[in-house]
Design a protein around this motif. Structure first.
Motif, PDB file in Angstrom:
ATOM      1  N   ARG A  84       2.441  -1.426  -1.471  1.00  0.00           N
ATOM      2  CA  ARG A  84       1.987  -0.038  -1.395  1.00  0.00           C
ATOM      3  C   ARG A  84       2.876   0.758  -0.443  1.00  0.00           C
ATOM      4  O   ARG A  84       3.289   1.871  -0.744  1.00  0.00           O
ATOM      5  CB  ARG A  84       0.525   0.001  -0.931  1.00  0.00           C
ATOM      6  CG  ARG A  84      -0.092   1.363  -1.046  1.00  0.00           C
ATOM      7  CD  ARG A  84      -1.601   1.294  -0.965  1.00  0.00           C
ATOM      8  NE  ARG A  84      -2.042   0.809   0.328  1.00  0.00           N
ATOM      9  CZ  ARG A  84      -2.849  -0.218   0.504  1.00  0.00           C
ATOM     10  NH1 ARG A  84      -3.306  -0.892  -0.543  1.00  0.00           N
ATOM     11  NH2 ARG A  84      -3.211  -0.594   1.701  1.00  0.00           N
ATOM     12  N   HIS A  85       3.215   0.160   0.690  1.00  0.00           N
ATOM     13  CA  HIS A  85       4.076   0.860   1.653  1.00  0.00           C
ATOM     14  C   HIS A  85       5.453   1.144   1.067  1.00  0.00           C
ATOM     15  O   HIS A  85       6.001   2.229   1.236  1.00  0.00           O
ATOM     16  CB  HIS A  85       4.209   0.025   2.938  1.00  0.00           C
ATOM     17  CG  HIS A  85       2.988   0.094   3.799  1.00  0.00           C
ATOM     18  ND1 HIS A  85       2.883  -0.573   4.990  1.00  0.00           N
ATOM     19  CD2 HIS A  85       1.821   0.765   3.636  1.00  0.00           C
ATOM     20  CE1 HIS A  85       1.694  -0.324   5.534  1.00  0.00           C
ATOM     21  NE2 HIS A  85       1.039   0.478   4.724  1.00  0.00           N
TER      22      HIS A  85
ATOM     23  N   ASN B 213       5.077   3.913  -1.368  1.00  0.00           N
ATOM     24  CA  ASN B 213       4.887   5.171  -0.625  1.00  0.00           C
ATOM     25  C   ASN B 213       6.243   5.758  -0.244  1.00  0.00           C
ATOM     26  O   ASN B 213       6.521   6.946  -0.481  1.00  0.00           O
ATOM     27  CB  ASN B 213       4.068   4.929   0.647  1.00  0.00           C
ATOM     28  CG  ASN B 213       2.574   4.801   0.369  1.00  0.00           C
ATOM     29  OD1 ASN B 213       1.825   4.313   1.198  1.00  0.00           O
ATOM     30  ND2 ASN B 213       2.141   5.214  -0.810  1.00  0.00           N
TER      31      ASN B 213
ATOM     32  N   THR C  62      -6.468  10.264  -3.291  1.00  0.00           N
ATOM     33  CA  THR C  62      -6.613   8.984  -2.596  1.00  0.00           C
ATOM     34  C   THR C  62      -7.911   8.980  -1.806  1.00  0.00           C
ATOM     35  O   THR C  62      -8.471  10.029  -1.498  1.00  0.00           O
ATOM     36  CB  THR C  62      -5.419   8.728  -1.649  1.00  0.00           C
ATOM     37  OG1 THR C  62      -5.633   7.479  -0.990  1.00  0.00           O
ATOM     38  CG2 THR C  62      -5.280   9.824  -0.626  1.00  0.00           C
TER      39      THR C  62
ATOM     40  N   GLU D 175      -2.970   6.665   3.938  1.00  0.00           N
ATOM     41  CA  GLU D 175      -2.028   6.989   2.880  1.00  0.00           C
ATOM     42  C   GLU D 175      -1.825   8.498   2.787  1.00  0.00           C
ATOM     43  O   GLU D 175      -0.703   8.987   2.671  1.00  0.00           O
ATOM     44  CB  GLU D 175      -2.532   6.428   1.550  1.00  0.00           C
ATOM     45  CG  GLU D 175      -1.481   6.413   0.459  1.00  0.00           C
ATOM     46  CD  GLU D 175      -1.932   5.624  -0.766  1.00  0.00           C
ATOM     47  OE1 GLU D 175      -1.171   4.784  -1.239  1.00  0.00           O
ATOM     48  OE2 GLU D 175      -3.063   5.871  -1.249  1.00  0.00           O
TER      49      GLU D 175
END
Lengths: 264, 270
Positions: free
Chosen positions: B183-184, B187, B205, B210
């Motif tokens: 996810r990072h 991102n 979200t 996030e």
């Protein structure tokens, strides 16, 4: 496919079991000296199959032709109707009950009527086998066409897809696994339909398919030939089922859950 | 501060740039009678990265669908800036699931929007391959969705949303199902793509962290019926952001503010 280890012994198990049962059968028939006209042993059946091969193989082709043509017609009509139903709820609501009526009415009960109305016996047999075979194709394909992913359908709408594009690029591929499952069922049913219709027609003295040979052999008390014809029908059904299974695997192996080999 | 922040610092003069999309008094009531949204007023400025932050069931996804034109508001209106009315050319949509066609290769999945728009095959394939390369999936054109990891599938989905060069990218909790490192990374890659393409992003979200990490502005939605309960700007945050930003004091302060706003919005309705 979801069993344990796929060893050679495991794979051969059905064949070994079959051979064992045949051997037991032959042994019992010999031990009790059962006459051929009551119950022939497997060897007697094999002999009849070899001796009557010209006759039986010709009948086999007749039955197979009816079954395969009926299956093709089932795919064509069932598939087209399913697409029409998917396009219009109204049409589905109007027509689907009649498809169900066709499905639930025993073919043995309709066959005599069809044989009276249709002069050409082959066409009559074809109609009977088609009636039995088309429903699984229709109902499965309708279900499949309706099972397209909702978000994907939204995406198609977002990008302004035409009805035709939605059908061709989204609904039909989504329906493929369902259609193929229905096709596999329909294959067996087409054969059953063809044989049942032949029985009904055969009593009227027309036709020369495998079912007719069975009736004929039973009148003449040629029980080994009867068994040989029966074995041929079974073999036909198994071959059809395996062939459709292969088709299913070929078409789905790259993307559908049902056809993917799982790493263990 | 980099030049990429240029469109964002307009905090003192919100009326300076005309909004790309303006929502006025938008409400949505479903056929079941549920009131999902009520009285939503929201301007989406060109080039911004707006997060819609809210508890589950607050109508975030519904708001996104209204923006996409996939649903019509029961009241109020969704107005696009002049010249942007033809929505299908303007919008890219990324769902919570990758929503790929399992029967098509990665390239064919990305090519879909162009195919539906009637772009010639050769051109469409070239553009789809370029979009795949932009999300870091060069060489995976012929891969099937089944063969890709969850993160890679989401990248394919992102490439598909960007292949039409939309002016507005709508994302519905796209990374919620991914593990944290993935996810990072996504991102960061999303921020790079945003900076490079200049696309406006509306990102739904329920993760405070996030939303703070990604956006230039956060709209906090209250629980059902959803309305904009609070807005947080972070025009001062550095761009591009990196791992250091996650441990910075500014980040922590904004996370705290967003958490409080979210808690207030949730309680206010409960």
């Amino acid at each position: 496919m979801n069993g344990g280890d796929e060893g050679p012994l495991r794979r051969a198990a059905p064949a070994l079991l079959g051979l064992g049962v045949l051997a037991l059968w032959e042994g019992l028939v010999r031990a009790y000296a059962v006459p051929d006209y009551v119950l022939p042993g497997p060897l007697a059946v094999a002999r009849a199959l070899a001796a009557d091969w010209p006759l039986l193989s010709a009948s086999l082709l007749v039955t197979l032709e009816v079954a395969v043509l009926a299956l093709a017609a089932a795919v064509l009509v069932g598939g087209l109707l399913a697409v029409l139903f998917a396009q219009s709820r109204w049409l589905e609501r109007a027509l689907f009950p009649y498809a169900v009526v066709l499905q639930v009415t025993p073919i043995v009960a309709i066959a005599p009527l069809i044989l009276i109305w249709v002069d050409n016996v082959t066409v009559a047999l074809l109609i009977c086998a088609w009636i039995v075979a088309f429903f699984p194709v229709l109902s499965n394909t309708v279900l499949g066409l309706r099972s397209a992913d909702r978000n994907l359908a939204d995406l198609f709408r977002l990008y302004g897809a035409t009805r035709w594009q939605v059908l061709w690029l989204l609904r039909l591929p989504s329906a493929l696994p369902f259609f193929l499952a229905g096709l596999r069922v329909a294959g067996g049913l087409a054969l059953i339909g063809a044989v049942v219709a032949e029985f009904v027609a055969g009593a009227g003295g027309s036709g020369s398919g495998l079912a007719f040979r069975i009736l004929e052999a039973s009148f003449q008390l040629r029980i080994p030939r009867m068994f040989a014809a029966l074995a041929l029908i079974s073999a036909c059904g198994i071959a059809l089922f395996a062939l459709l299974g292969l088709l299913q695997h070929r078409l789905l192996r790259r993307w559908h859950e049902s056809a993917l080999a799982r790493e263990r | 501060m980099t030049a990429l922040a240029a469109p964002a610092p307009r905090g003192d003069a919100p009326a300076a740039a005309a909004p790309l999309v303006a929502l006025r008094g938008v409400a949505k009531r479903f056929a079941s009678g549920t009131l999902a949204l009520a009285g939503v007023d929201l301007d989406i400025a060109p080039g911004e990265f707006l997060s819609l932050l809210g508890p589950s069931g607050c109508g975030k996804s519904t708001l996104l669908r209204l923006l996409a034109g996939l649903a019509a508001p029961s009241a109020g209106r969704v107005a696009w800036a002049p010249g942007h009315e033809e929505r299908r050319r303007e919008i890219g949509f990324v769902f919570q699931d990758p929503t790929l066609m399992p029967w098509a290769s990665a390239l064919d999945n990305v090519r879909l929007p162009l195919r539906l728009a009637g772009v010639p095959r050769a051109e469409a394939e070239a553009r789809a391959a370029a979009a795949l390369a932009r999300v870091g999936l060069a060489g995976f054109e012929r891969a099937w969705p089944r063969e890709l990891s969850g993160g890679m599938r989401m990248r394919v989905s992102l490439a598909r949303a960007l292949v039409t060069r939309p002016s507005l990218l709508l994302m519905d909790e796209p990374f919620a199902a991914l593990d944290e490192p993935t996810r990072h990374r996504l991102n960061d890659d999303l921020l790079a793509l945003w900076a490079e393409s200049g696309v406006t992003v509306v990102f739904v979200t329920h993760s405070v962290f996030e939303s703070v990490y990604l956006s230039t502005r956060i709209a906090v939605l209250s629980a059902r019926p959803g309305r904009v309960a609070a807005e947080l700007r972070q025009d001062g945050a550095p761009l591009p952001r990196g791992p250091d930003y996650r441990t910075s004091a500014a980040y922590a302060a904004l996370c705290r503010a967003a958490s409080h706003a979210l808690a207030a919005a949730t309680e206010g309705a409960a």
